[in-house]
Motif scaffolding. Structure first.
Motif, PDB file in Angstrom:
ATOM      1  N   LEU A 105     -46.815  -4.432  -8.309  1.00 38.83           N
ATOM      2  CA  LEU A 105     -46.091  -4.948  -7.063  1.00 38.83           C
ATOM      3  C   LEU A 105     -46.557  -4.388  -5.740  1.00 38.83           C
ATOM      4  O   LEU A 105     -46.648  -4.878  -4.712  1.00 38.83           O
ATOM      5  CB  LEU A 105     -44.802  -4.263  -7.158  1.00 38.83           C
ATOM      6  N   VAL A 106     -47.124  -2.884  -5.848  1.00 42.53           N
ATOM      7  CA  VAL A 106     -47.711  -2.571  -4.712  1.00 42.53           C
ATOM      8  C   VAL A 106     -49.143  -3.204  -4.304  1.00 42.53           C
ATOM      9  O   VAL A 106     -49.520  -3.479  -3.315  1.00 42.53           O
ATOM     10  CB  VAL A 106     -48.101  -0.921  -4.777  1.00 42.53           C
ATOM     11  N   LEU A 107     -50.067  -3.546  -5.484  1.00 39.76           N
ATOM     12  CA  LEU A 107     -51.145  -3.820  -5.454  1.00 39.76           C
ATOM     13  C   LEU A 107     -51.305  -5.429  -5.117  1.00 39.76           C
ATOM     14  O   LEU A 107     -52.175  -5.908  -4.409  1.00 39.76           O
ATOM     15  CB  LEU A 107     -52.117  -3.621  -6.513  1.00 39.76           C
ATOM     16  N   GLY A 108     -49.969  -5.682  -5.165  1.00 37.85           N
ATOM     17  CA  GLY A 108     -49.880  -7.456  -4.772  1.00 37.85           C
ATOM     18  C   GLY A 108     -49.780  -7.454  -3.240  1.00 37.85           C
ATOM     19  O   GLY A 108     -50.148  -8.465  -2.498  1.00 37.85           O
ATOM     20  N   CYS A 109     -49.138  -6.489  -2.802  1.00 34.88           N
ATOM     21  CA  CYS A 109     -48.967  -6.450  -1.163  1.00 34.88           C
ATOM     22  C   CYS A 109     -50.367  -5.596  -0.546  1.00 34.88           C
ATOM     23  O   CYS A 109     -50.493  -6.130   0.759  1.00 34.88           O
ATOM     24  CB  CYS A 109     -47.940  -5.530  -0.992  1.00 34.88           C
ATOM     25  N   ASP A 110     -51.100  -4.667  -1.083  1.00 37.77           N
ATOM     26  CA  ASP A 110     -52.283  -4.222  -0.481  1.00 37.77           C
ATOM     27  C   ASP A 110     -53.412  -3.991  -1.707  1.00 37.77           C
ATOM     28  O   ASP A 110     -53.366  -3.047  -2.001  1.00 37.77           O
ATOM     29  CB  ASP A 110     -51.729  -2.824   0.020  1.00 37.77           C
ATOM     30  N   PRO A 111     -54.049  -4.984  -1.940  1.00 34.49           N
ATOM     31  CA  PRO A 111     -54.797  -5.236  -3.034  1.00 34.49           C
ATOM     32  C   PRO A 111     -56.142  -4.043  -2.766  1.00 34.49           C
ATOM     33  O   PRO A 111     -56.388  -3.516  -1.577  1.00 34.49           O
ATOM     34  CB  PRO A 111     -55.504  -6.630  -3.020  1.00 34.49           C
ATOM     35  N   LEU A 112     -56.563  -3.816  -3.839  1.00 30.15           N
ATOM     36  CA  LEU A 112     -57.818  -2.786  -3.779  1.00 30.15           C
ATOM     37  C   LEU A 112     -58.964  -3.718  -3.213  1.00 30.15           C
ATOM     38  O   LEU A 112     -59.031  -5.106  -3.389  1.00 30.15           O
ATOM     39  CB  LEU A 112     -58.256  -2.498  -5.149  1.00 30.15           C
ATOM     40  N   PHE A 213     -44.869  -0.034   5.932  1.00 31.18           N
ATOM     41  CA  PHE A 213     -45.569  -0.958   4.669  1.00 31.18           C
ATOM     42  C   PHE A 213     -44.255  -1.097   3.528  1.00 31.18           C
ATOM     43  O   PHE A 213     -44.258  -2.145   3.105  1.00 31.18           O
ATOM     44  CB  PHE A 213     -46.775  -0.361   4.318  1.00 31.18           C
ATOM     45  N   VAL A 214     -44.072   0.087   3.098  1.00 30.19           N
ATOM     46  CA  VAL A 214     -42.908   0.242   2.053  1.00 30.19           C
ATOM     47  C   VAL A 214     -41.843  -0.612   2.335  1.00 30.19           C
ATOM     48  O   VAL A 214     -41.180  -1.464   1.507  1.00 30.19           O
ATOM     49  CB  VAL A 214     -42.681   1.769   1.520  1.00 30.19           C
ATOM     50  N   THR A 215     -41.411  -0.518   3.604  1.00 29.50           N
ATOM     51  CA  THR A 215     -40.074  -0.967   3.935  1.00 29.50           C
ATOM     52  C   THR A 215     -40.093  -2.637   4.073  1.00 29.50           C
ATOM     53  O   THR A 215     -39.443  -3.278   3.363  1.00 29.50           O
ATOM     54  CB  THR A 215     -39.500  -0.619   5.330  1.00 29.50           C
ATOM     55  N   ASP A 216     -41.223  -3.080   4.821  1.00 29.43           N
ATOM     56  CA  ASP A 216     -41.483  -4.655   4.914  1.00 29.43           C
ATOM     57  C   ASP A 216     -41.764  -5.281   3.583  1.00 29.43           C
ATOM     58  O   ASP A 216     -41.271  -6.506   3.600  1.00 29.43           O
ATOM     59  CB  ASP A 216     -42.907  -4.774   5.825  1.00 29.43           C
ATOM     60  N   ASN A 217     -42.335  -4.509   2.832  1.00 30.66           N
ATOM     61  CA  ASN A 217     -42.572  -5.323   1.337  1.00 30.66           C
ATOM     62  C   ASN A 217     -41.503  -4.867   0.407  1.00 30.66           C
ATOM     63  O   ASN A 217     -41.834  -5.152  -0.734  1.00 30.66           O
ATOM     64  CB  ASN A 217     -44.005  -4.921   0.773  1.00 30.66           C
TER      65      ASN A 217
END
Length: 468
Positions: A105-112, A213-217
């Motif tokens: 879920l996190v990597l979908g929003c901020d990929p490596l 970032f955490v809130t928006d996503n």
């Protein structure tokens, strides 16, 4: 990592949690069973003004002259430097990295990112340019925020006053926590930092945009708090078998009463722990050398659980280090054990040395026995061939070398005040070199003794009547 995925184990110990008031950060670098490491001392200004990563091709302008620092690079720089650990001339220590894993879920929003800052270059572009542990955290965080990273990682920092643990949990977002003076932490290939207090700058640092970032996503499963591990990390079956048991055994070693209800596969083991006794550098070494000995999970055992969990010390350890800072009695120490920590010896190199013995700068493939890495590995594989008979001989050497190390350190501390400037550097270099060379000679002698004993283990042996 694009070329070499490391899977390490780390320990951090605060100054009031240690027996001598020092701060310790340490880690095993685990990747391949036969992949030599070197030790080097980079001189002041050696790095120049620009850096280009051979791994990701990231190009950076470097901020001024580089400080002198120790490091343990790969035997080949074909895929990058992987300098991993060291102490600089300003008494800042850094170890990088502890490989970790973020959730989808996190990597979908901020990929490596493919062309960012990875483990291969982190020590090289951070450690020589910082004068405190906090500066190290900030520089690494700023670089990842700007350029991104292709990995989720943990990095360890310390100076003469405090220790910090840094984690980036996605391509660009990161946090760091100061280890309380009276506490320790052990980490094993998971994102480890838990609750973040954004109103406590003395103990927490972070990407300035991480909350938004955490809130928006919509990433936080528990919006009333901010648990970095729960938001960014993983908690799957591979964690239960691969990572959590290594944290569990550390808690059993140092906090057995507090951790009596913990299980090897517990998913919420605490990051920060208080030891139930003050810890020495040998306790840190024992943790990084641990393979669940004394439990049913020891891979050297024969029970059904012997290989259930991944041990801390294993064949794929290339080197293990402990960076001992804040030593009030003398110079800080870069302890280095090449090869398998459980079968090697930690050699103390004093901060301020100008060079290391030639065997520590050698080592390639195939094996060559004028290399420190291969001298330790040679004895290790010989012991493995007849473990029951040969392990006591190895342990005798290790015990003698540990006692000798303390004698060396005490003698060096006593005499150090008599030396200043260039004479101080020469004295520290000579003291470190002599012990390192003596240790290599002890392992060479052990190897010859083992080979001699092995001659009678041949399957072609036959019990002949001496009267014939």
């Amino acid at each position: 990592m694009t070329n070499k995925l490391t899977a390490c184990t780390s320990i951090l110990i605060g100054k009031k949690a240690s027996i001598d008031g020092s701060i310790m950060i340490g880690r095993n670098e685990d990747a391949k069973a036969a992949w030599p490491k070197h030790m080097v001392v980079h001189q002041h200004g050696e790095l120049g003004k620009h850096f280009i990563s051979k791994d990701t091709k990231l190009a950076l302008d470097l901020p001024g002259d580089s400080a002198r620092y120790t490091a343990t690079p790969e035997w080949t720089d074909k895929d990058g430097l992987f300098e991993e650990d060291g102490i600089n001339e300003y008494d800042v220590a850094m170890s990088a990295t502890e490989s970790a894993y973020a959730n989808s879920l996190v990597l979908g929003c901020d990929p490596l990112v493919d062309d960012g800052l990875n483990e291969e270059a982190m020590v090289t572009v951070v450690l020589p340019f910082v004068k405190t542990a906090r500066e190290g955290v900030q520089r690494l965080g700023d670089l990842i925020a700007k350029y991104g990273s292709g990995e989720t990682n943990g990095a360890l920092f310390a100076d003469n006053d405090e220790a910090w643990y840094f984690e980036n949990g996605s391509g660009h977002y990161w946090v760091a926590q100061r280890i309380p003076d009276d506490a320790y932490a052990v980490v094993a290939n998971q994102l480890a930092i838990q609750e973040i207090d954004f109103n406590d700058p003395d103990n927490f640092m972070f990407h300035p945009g991480i909350q938004q970032f955490v809130t928006d996503n919509h990433l936080n499963p528990h919006p009333d708090s901010f648990n970095f591990r729960q938001i960014f990390g993983t908690a799957d079956r591979s964690d239960a078998v691969y990572s959590e048991p290594r944290v569990w055994i550390g808690h059993q070693m140092f906090s057995p009463l507090a951790a009596k209800d913990e299980e090897p596969e517990s998913t919420e083991l605490p990051f920060i722990m208080k030891p139930e006794r003050q810890l020495s550098v040998f306790d840190a070494q024992a943790y990084l050398s641990n393979h669940f000995e004394g439990t049913a999970f020891d891979p050297l055992g024969k029970g059904p659980a012997a290989h259930r969990y991944r041990p801390i010390s294993l064949a794929k350890t290339q080197e293990s280090h402990i960076l001992q800072m804040g030593r009030s009695t003398g110079a800080n120490i870069h302890w280095l054990a090449l090869g398998v920590a459980a079968q090697s010896t930690y050699v103390p190199f004093f901060n301020g040395i100008t060079d290391v013995p030639a065997p520590y700068k050698r080592g390639k493939l195939p094996a060559q026995l004028n290399s420190a890495y291969w001298i330790f590995k040679h004895a290790s594989v010989l012991v493995d061939s007849h473990l029951h008979d040969f392990l006591p001989l190895l342990e005798d050497v290790q015990k003698e070398r540990r006692a000798a190390a303390i004698q060396l350190i005490r003698a060096t501390d006593t005499e150090l005040a008599r030396h200043t400037g260039e004479a101080r550097a020469k004295f520290l270099t000579r003291q470190s070199d002599n012990f390192a060379t003596d240790t290599l000679n002890a392992y060479k002698k052990l190897a010859l003794e083992l080979i001699t004993k092995m001659t009678d283990y041949s399957p072609l042996n036959f019990n002949t009547d001496e009267n014939l």
